[in-house]
Design a protein around this motif. Structure first.
Motif, PDB file in Angstrom:
ATOM      1  N   ILE A   1       0.836  -1.207   0.000  1.00 42.32           N
ATOM      2  CA  ILE A   1       0.000   0.000   0.000  1.00 42.32           C
ATOM      3  C   ILE A   1       0.870   1.256   0.000  1.00 42.32           C
ATOM      4  CG2 ILE A   1      -1.706   1.323   1.309  1.00 42.32           C
ATOM      5  CD1 ILE A   1      -2.885  -1.113  -0.087  1.00 42.32           C
ATOM      6  N   THR A   2       1.969   1.228   0.732  1.00 41.76           N
ATOM      7  CA  THR A   2       2.875   2.376   0.720  1.00 41.76           C
ATOM      8  C   THR A   2       3.463   2.587  -0.669  1.00 41.76           C
ATOM      9  OG1 THR A   2       3.431   2.048   3.056  1.00 41.76           O
ATOM     10  CG2 THR A   2       4.980   3.339   1.739  1.00 41.76           C
ATOM     11  N   ALA A   3       3.856   1.506  -1.331  1.00 48.92           N
ATOM     12  CA  ALA A   3       4.390   1.615  -2.688  1.00 48.92           C
ATOM     13  C   ALA A   3       3.327   2.143  -3.648  1.00 48.92           C
ATOM     14  CB  ALA A   3       4.891   0.252  -3.156  1.00 48.92           C
ATOM     15  N   GLN A   4       2.092   1.699  -3.502  1.00 47.81           N
ATOM     16  CA  GLN A   4       1.020   2.187  -4.370  1.00 47.81           C
ATOM     17  C   GLN A   4       0.764   3.678  -4.140  1.00 47.81           C
ATOM     18  OE1 GLN A   4      -2.343  -0.399  -3.705  1.00 47.81           O
ATOM     19  NE2 GLN A   4      -1.363  -2.146  -4.693  1.00 47.81           N
ATOM     20  N   ALA A   5       0.870   4.122  -2.891  1.00 45.99           N
ATOM     21  CA  ALA A   5       0.706   5.543  -2.607  1.00 45.99           C
ATOM     22  C   ALA A   5       1.812   6.360  -3.262  1.00 45.99           C
ATOM     23  CB  ALA A   5       0.691   5.783  -1.096  1.00 45.99           C
ATOM     24  N   LEU A   6       3.044   5.866  -3.207  1.00 40.44           N
ATOM     25  CA  LEU A   6       4.154   6.565  -3.847  1.00 40.44           C
ATOM     26  C   LEU A   6       3.940   6.660  -5.356  1.00 40.44           C
ATOM     27  CD1 LEU A   6       7.168   5.002  -1.911  1.00 40.44           C
ATOM     28  CD2 LEU A   6       6.387   7.374  -1.777  1.00 40.44           C
ATOM     29  N   ALA A   7       3.541   5.564  -5.975  1.00 37.47           N
ATOM     30  CA  ALA A   7       3.304   5.590  -7.415  1.00 37.47           C
ATOM     31  C   ALA A   7       2.178   6.554  -7.765  1.00 37.47           C
ATOM     32  CB  ALA A   7       2.978   4.189  -7.924  1.00 37.47           C
ATOM     33  N   ALA A   8       1.100   6.526  -6.985  1.00 33.72           N
ATOM     34  CA  ALA A   8      -0.051   7.388  -7.263  1.00 33.72           C
ATOM     35  C   ALA A   8       0.272   8.856  -7.055  1.00 33.72           C
ATOM     36  CB  ALA A   8      -1.227   6.983  -6.378  1.00 33.72           C
ATOM     37  N   ALA A   9       1.229   9.162  -6.197  1.00 29.43           N
ATOM     38  CA  ALA A   9       1.606  10.558  -5.980  1.00 29.43           C
ATOM     39  C   ALA A   9       2.114  11.201  -7.261  1.00 29.43           C
ATOM     40  CB  ALA A   9       2.657  10.662  -4.879  1.00 29.43           C
ATOM     41  N   ARG A  10       2.653  10.394  -8.171  1.00 30.00           N
ATOM     42  CA  ARG A  10       3.103  10.911  -9.464  1.00 30.00           C
ATOM     43  C   ARG A  10       2.155  10.545 -10.608  1.00 30.00           C
ATOM     44  NH1 ARG A  10       8.525  12.816  -9.273  1.00 30.00           N
ATOM     45  NH2 ARG A  10       8.469  14.094  -7.383  1.00 30.00           N
ATOM     46  N   LEU A  11       1.567   9.363 -10.574  1.00 28.50           N
ATOM     47  CA  LEU A  11       0.734   8.901 -11.683  1.00 28.50           C
ATOM     48  C   LEU A  11      -0.753   9.174 -11.473  1.00 28.50           C
ATOM     49  CD1 LEU A  11       2.415   5.434 -12.353  1.00 28.50           C
ATOM     50  CD2 LEU A  11       2.404   7.391 -13.917  1.00 28.50           C
ATOM     51  N   GLY A  12      -1.142   9.603 -10.283  1.00 27.42           N
ATOM     52  CA  GLY A  12      -2.566   9.758 -10.013  1.00 27.42           C
ATOM     53  C   GLY A  12      -3.266   8.420 -10.120  1.00 27.42           C
ATOM     54  N   ASP A  13      -4.366   8.372 -10.857  1.00 29.53           N
ATOM     55  CA  ASP A  13      -5.152   7.145 -10.974  1.00 29.53           C
ATOM     56  C   ASP A  13      -4.739   6.281 -12.165  1.00 29.53           C
ATOM     57  OD1 ASP A  13      -6.844   6.326  -8.997  1.00 29.53           O
ATOM     58  OD2 ASP A  13      -8.484   7.651  -9.564  1.00 29.53           O
ATOM     59  N   ILE A  14      -3.589   6.552 -12.736  1.00 27.74           N
ATOM     60  CA  ILE A  14      -3.050   5.641 -13.748  1.00 27.74           C
ATOM     61  C   ILE A  14      -2.353   4.521 -12.987  1.00 27.74           C
ATOM     62  CG2 ILE A  14      -1.480   5.388 -15.703  1.00 27.74           C
ATOM     63  CD1 ILE A  14      -1.931   8.312 -16.351  1.00 27.74           C
ATOM     64  N   ASP A  15      -3.079   3.447 -12.744  1.00 28.90           N
ATOM     65  CA  ASP A  15      -2.582   2.359 -11.906  1.00 28.90           C
ATOM     66  C   ASP A  15      -2.497   1.053 -12.685  1.00 28.90           C
ATOM     67  OD1 ASP A  15      -5.257   1.720 -12.164  1.00 28.90           O
ATOM     68  OD2 ASP A  15      -5.735   1.939 -10.037  1.00 28.90           O
ATOM     69  N   ARG A  16      -2.156  -0.021 -12.003  1.00 26.13           N
ATOM     70  CA  ARG A  16      -1.984  -1.316 -12.659  1.00 26.13           C
ATOM     71  C   ARG A  16      -3.244  -1.765 -13.416  1.00 26.13           C
ATOM     72  NH1 ARG A  16       1.523  -5.364 -12.331  1.00 26.13           N
ATOM     73  NH2 ARG A  16       2.626  -4.353 -10.607  1.00 26.13           N
ATOM     74  N   PRO A  17      -4.433  -1.789 -12.791  1.00 25.96           N
ATOM     75  CA  PRO A  17      -5.611  -2.242 -13.532  1.00 25.96           C
ATOM     76  C   PRO A  17      -5.874  -1.428 -14.797  1.00 25.96           C
ATOM     77  CG  PRO A  17      -6.070  -2.197 -11.185  1.00 25.96           C
ATOM     78  CD  PRO A  17      -4.750  -1.526 -11.365  1.00 25.96           C
ATOM     79  N   LEU A  18      -5.680  -0.110 -14.726  1.00 26.67           N
ATOM     80  CA  LEU A  18      -5.938   0.719 -15.899  1.00 26.67           C
ATOM     81  C   LEU A  18      -4.952   0.418 -17.020  1.00 26.67           C
ATOM     82  CD1 LEU A  18      -7.031   4.340 -16.077  1.00 26.67           C
ATOM     83  CD2 LEU A  18      -4.958   3.720 -17.323  1.00 26.67           C
ATOM     84  N   LEU A  19      -3.681   0.267 -16.678  1.00 31.47           N
ATOM     85  CA  LEU A  19      -2.671  -0.001 -17.700  1.00 31.47           C
ATOM     86  C   LEU A  19      -2.874  -1.370 -18.335  1.00 31.47           C
ATOM     87  CD1 LEU A  19       0.471   1.468 -15.901  1.00 31.47           C
ATOM     88  CD2 LEU A  19      -0.760   2.460 -17.836  1.00 31.47           C
ATOM     89  N   ILE A  20      -3.287  -2.344 -17.532  1.00 34.41           N
ATOM     90  CA  ILE A  20      -3.588  -3.669 -18.078  1.00 34.41           C
ATOM     91  C   ILE A  20      -4.807  -3.595 -18.999  1.00 34.41           C
ATOM     92  CG2 ILE A  20      -4.401  -5.980 -17.469  1.00 34.41           C
ATOM     93  CD1 ILE A  20      -2.602  -5.816 -14.991  1.00 34.41           C
TER      94      ILE A  20
END
Length: 306
Positions: A62-81
């Motif tokens: 969850i901490t890693a996902q928060a770090l990624a989202a701080a730069r990518l916003g809601d562009i996350d794993r499910p969306l990219l897949i």
């Protein structure tokens, strides 16, 4: 396990900018998704814990996902897949985001978080404890002080957002205090259990309740704990023991994370209120370089904007 180190060499002020970006996850939304990124990460954390995922893995992921989202916003794993990117490319995007933003995070925690973002989370149950939705719906009090009118700041953060951000800060700060990051993470997720059923009246309300404050809060804490299965209930109760003071490493890491979020949340409102066009057009390059920038500049000059 999330690495624990006891060094105090890393200057905490280097984390200020990083924490500001993570705190803004309370304000990042996108179409078709319920609530803010912070709200949804809070829900995801409890989903994984209720499903029986190991606490250290949940804290790291969850901490890693928060770090990624701080730069990518809601562009996350499910969306990219969904967009058709191969798994390796998805991992590349997410890892780059974490690597880019996490420079102030000490090693070996930084590398552990970069690795964690490449591991998809487990499937999550549909049913969550009632307190999760209650904390999502419960707004924070704003700025209160006994004997003075409340200062209301809108949009108000909710308690799920606050707990999630404090949990993420706590993981990042844990090495500085020699604390167990997973314990700090869980304590932070659960530190406002009382506000699941108790509206937040802030410092003012707490003082007016006087001797009744403890029993009233405990009633709602017990109600939230009672909704968890016995093993997780015991682990949460144990983690919450560090909330009482700052005499333990976990207590220091938690209270550092909590006060940083409380004050930086107000700083965000003040920063927005004092924003200038020089910053927007100059520092942030709102009208950025590109083939039509000269035309854009001419239009703005002709219309005398700003």
């Amino acid at each position: 396990m999330i690495p624990v180190q006891t060094t105090h060499d890393d200057a905490p002020d280097a984390l200020k900018g990083l924490f500001g970006e993570i705190g803004d996850l309370k304000r990042v939304r996108s179409a078709g998704r319920h609530g803010t990124v912070a709200t949804r990460l809070f829900r995801a954390a409890w989903s994984e814990l209720v499903a029986g995922a190991p606490l250290p893995e949940v804290a790291r992921r969850i901490t890693a996902q928060a770090l990624a989202a701080a730069r990518l916003g809601d562009i996350d794993r499910p969306l990219l897949i969904e967009a058709g990117l191969p798994a390796a490319e998805v991992n590349g995007v997410l890892c780059r985001a974490v690597e880019e933003i996490s420079a102030p995070v000490p090693e070996p925690l930084r590398s552990a978080l970069v690795s964690a973002i490449a591991v998809p989370g487990p499937g999550r149950p549909a049913d969550l404890p009632r307190f999760v939705g209650q904390l999502e719906d419960q707004p924070r009090a704003g700025v209160t002080c006994p004997g003075r009118p409340r200062i209301v700041l809108e949009p108000a953060e909710n308690h799920a957002e606050h707990c999630l951000v404090v949990a993420v800060y706590g993981v990042i700060l844990a090495p500085r205090y020699g604390a167990d990051p997973a314990t700090v993470f869980l304590a932070a997720l659960a530190h406002h259990f009382h506000n699941a059923g108790m509206p937040d009246s802030g410092f003012t309300g707490e003082m007016l309740l006087g001797d009744h404050l403890g029993p009233v809060m405990q009633h709602f804490v017990d109600d939230a704990l009672g909704s968890l299965e016995p093993g997780l209930r015991r682990r949460v109760a144990e983690a919450r023991e560090c909330l009482a003071d700052a005499e333990t490493p976990e207590g220091r890491a938690f209270h550092a994370a909590d006060v940083v979020d409380r004050v930086m949340e107000i700083a965000q409102h003040l920063r927005s209120a004092s924003l200038t066009m020089d910053v927007v057009l100059g520092d942030m390059a709102l009208v950025h370089d590109g083939p039509v920038k000269p035309f854009h500049d001419r239009v703005l000059a002709e219309m005398r904007i700003p």
